[in-house]
Design a protein around this motif. Structure first.
Motif, PDB file in Angstrom:
ATOM      1  N   TRP A  35       6.923  30.507  -6.632  1.00 26.31           N
ATOM      2  CA  TRP A  35       8.020  31.340  -6.129  1.00 26.31           C
ATOM      3  C   TRP A  35       7.594  32.799  -6.050  1.00 26.31           C
ATOM      4  CZ3 TRP A  35      10.745  35.503  -8.022  1.00 26.31           C
ATOM      5  CH2 TRP A  35      11.925  35.830  -7.358  1.00 26.31           C
ATOM      6  N   TYR A  85      10.483  21.805  -1.093  1.00 22.61           N
ATOM      7  CA  TYR A  85       9.140  21.238  -0.956  1.00 22.61           C
ATOM      8  C   TYR A  85       8.872  20.885   0.506  1.00 22.61           C
ATOM      9  CZ  TYR A  85       5.092  18.283  -1.785  1.00 22.61           C
ATOM     10  OH  TYR A  85       3.829  17.744  -1.750  1.00 22.61           O
ATOM     11  N   SER A 142      15.307  20.977  -4.503  1.00 15.96           N
ATOM     12  CA  SER A 142      13.864  20.907  -4.754  1.00 15.96           C
ATOM     13  C   SER A 142      13.150  20.165  -3.630  1.00 15.96           C
ATOM     14  CB  SER A 142      13.593  20.209  -6.091  1.00 15.96           C
ATOM     15  OG  SER A 142      14.133  20.929  -7.179  1.00 15.96           O
ATOM     16  N   THR A 164       6.044  26.391 -10.974  1.00 10.87           N
ATOM     17  CA  THR A 164       7.058  26.606  -9.943  1.00 10.87           C
ATOM     18  C   THR A 164       7.413  28.082  -9.835  1.00 10.87           C
ATOM     19  OG1 THR A 164       7.991  24.396 -10.292  1.00 10.87           O
ATOM     20  CG2 THR A 164       9.397  26.011  -9.180  1.00 10.87           C
ATOM     21  N   ILE A 193      15.453  26.532  -8.578  1.00 13.40           N
ATOM     22  CA  ILE A 193      15.127  27.139  -9.871  1.00 13.40           C
ATOM     23  C   ILE A 193      16.398  27.522 -10.627  1.00 13.40           C
ATOM     24  CG2 ILE A 193      14.085  29.158 -10.959  1.00 13.40           C
ATOM     25  CD1 ILE A 193      11.952  29.074  -8.725  1.00 13.40           C
ATOM     26  N   LEU A 250       2.759  24.844  -6.253  1.00 11.58           N
ATOM     27  CA  LEU A 250       3.929  23.975  -6.160  1.00 11.58           C
ATOM     28  C   LEU A 250       3.534  22.505  -6.237  1.00 11.58           C
ATOM     29  CD1 LEU A 250       6.960  24.548  -5.791  1.00 11.58           C
ATOM     30  CD2 LEU A 250       6.658  24.110  -3.351  1.00 11.58           C
ATOM     31  N   LEU A 291      13.953  27.096  -2.736  1.00  8.07           N
ATOM     32  CA  LEU A 291      13.274  27.062  -4.028  1.00  8.07           C
ATOM     33  C   LEU A 291      14.027  27.906  -5.051  1.00  8.07           C
ATOM     34  CD1 LEU A 291      10.786  25.942  -5.502  1.00  8.07           C
ATOM     35  CD2 LEU A 291       9.535  28.003  -4.809  1.00  8.07           C
ATOM     36  N   ALA A 310       2.822  21.782  -9.753  1.00 10.18           N
ATOM     37  CA  ALA A 310       4.065  21.774 -10.527  1.00 10.18           C
ATOM     38  C   ALA A 310       4.765  20.431 -10.426  1.00 10.18           C
ATOM     39  CB  ALA A 310       4.991  22.886 -10.038  1.00 10.18           C
ATOM     40  N   PHE A 311       4.843  19.897  -9.223  1.00  4.99           N
ATOM     41  CA  PHE A 311       5.597  18.655  -9.041  1.00  4.99           C
ATOM     42  C   PHE A 311       4.745  17.424  -9.300  1.00  4.99           C
ATOM     43  CE2 PHE A 311       7.546  15.184  -6.683  1.00  4.99           C
ATOM     44  CZ  PHE A 311       8.832  15.262  -7.147  1.00  4.99           C
ATOM     45  N   LYS A 327       5.540  22.459 -15.459  1.00  2.00           N
ATOM     46  CA  LYS A 327       6.197  22.376 -14.153  1.00  2.00           C
ATOM     47  C   LYS A 327       6.983  23.645 -13.865  1.00  2.00           C
ATOM     48  CE  LYS A 327       9.535  19.583 -11.546  1.00  2.00           C
ATOM     49  NZ  LYS A 327      10.405  18.380 -11.586  1.00  2.00           N
ATOM     50  N   THR A 328       7.731  24.132 -14.857  1.00  3.13           N
ATOM     51  CA  THR A 328       8.528  25.338 -14.676  1.00  3.13           C
ATOM     52  C   THR A 328       7.650  26.556 -14.433  1.00  3.13           C
ATOM     53  OG1 THR A 328      10.248  24.421 -16.128  1.00  3.13           O
ATOM     54  CG2 THR A 328      10.278  26.803 -15.739  1.00  3.13           C
TER      55      THR A 328
END
Length: 267
Positions: A218, A135, A131, A214, A192, A249, A188, A252-253, A210-211
């Protein structure tokens, strides 16, 4: 030497390297000079000390909202330096070094927001490591896309001075962008897949946003790569989709960590 001293030194060295590099850029020097390399190298060493003490201290891993920033930018900078051996990415340092200076200071002086993790299985370490690498690569791609956008705009309006004079040809800039995107999407994908395998429930209430974001990032990056290699997408289309994927992204993070740790106080 304390973390505070290392952080202050890293910030000063990063800013000094940025200023010197800017002077050399305006002088139209094509390579990183010895002075910038020395200042940047010392900054990276101090940054590494900050990351080790902030993230890896107290007998475990501290991956809180503030402390993780130092580790993220360390990975980004190290990747950029390694890639510079083969690609002219030195202009990205003008963006990365000031942000890195800010990250080491925030990591050092901001309060801890997450619990210390002392027991991480190998599969989870793979997920975290991939991850961070994803990133880092996609951050470099986003910064590269910003330069491509500025260069493309200048060329479209027939401006031959300014940023056009200090950047490599647009075709090479776009090639480097898609190389970074391809490597970032690969990492990435690993992140995942390892998340689905090693996390107990990747769609748990605390992880669902978050999922989802992400997976959206992607999908955007993957569609862009497919469109580039199959349909010839480039320039503004590439820039828009790259920045859109990077925004997803980021949300997400950092967005999920901000809500969980700073709003809900669930580290």
């Amino acid at each position: 030497m304390s973390t505070t001293v290392f952080a202050m030194l890293a910030a000063l060295l990063y800013l000094g390297a940025t200023g010197l590099h800017l002077i050399h850029v305006f002088q139209r020097r094509q390579r990183v000079t010895r002075g910038v390399a020395i200042l940047g190298g010392l900054a990276l060493l101090c940054h590494c000390a900050v990351a080790v003490q902030s993230v890896g201290g107290q007998g475990g891993l501290s991956l809180g909202f503030y402390t993780i920033s130092a580790l993220m930018f360390l990975a980004i900078n190290l990747l950029c330096v390694l890639l510079m051996v083969r690609r002219p990415l030195q202009n990205l340092l003008i963006i990365l070094f000031p942000l890195s200076a800010m990250s080491v200071l925030i990591s050092t002086f901001a309060p801890e927001t997450a619990a210390i993790t002392t027991d991480l299985p190998g599969g989870l370490l793979l997920h975290i490591g991939s991850s961070i690498l994803a990133y880092a690569l996609l951050t470099l791609a986003a910064a590269q896309s910003a330069l491509v956008a500025a260069q493309d705009y200048q060329l479209r309006h027939r401006h031959t001075r300014g940023i056009v004079q200090i950047l490599p040809p647009l075709q090479l800039m776009e090639k480097m962008l898609f190389e970074l995107l391809a490597a970032g999407v690969l990492m990435l994908t690993v992140a995942i897949i390892s998340g689905f395998i090693f996390l107990d429930d990747i769609f748990a209430q605390s992880l669902v946003h978050k999922t989802t974001l992400t997976l959206l990032a992607w999908a955007l990056f993957t569609v862009l790569l497919w469109g580039h290699y199959k349909l010839g997408w480039r320039s503004q289309t590439a820039v828009r989709l790259t920045l859109a994927g990077f925004a997803a992204l980021m949300l997400a993070f950092f967005g999920s960590k901000l809500v969980l740790e700073l709003v809900l106080h669930r580290g």
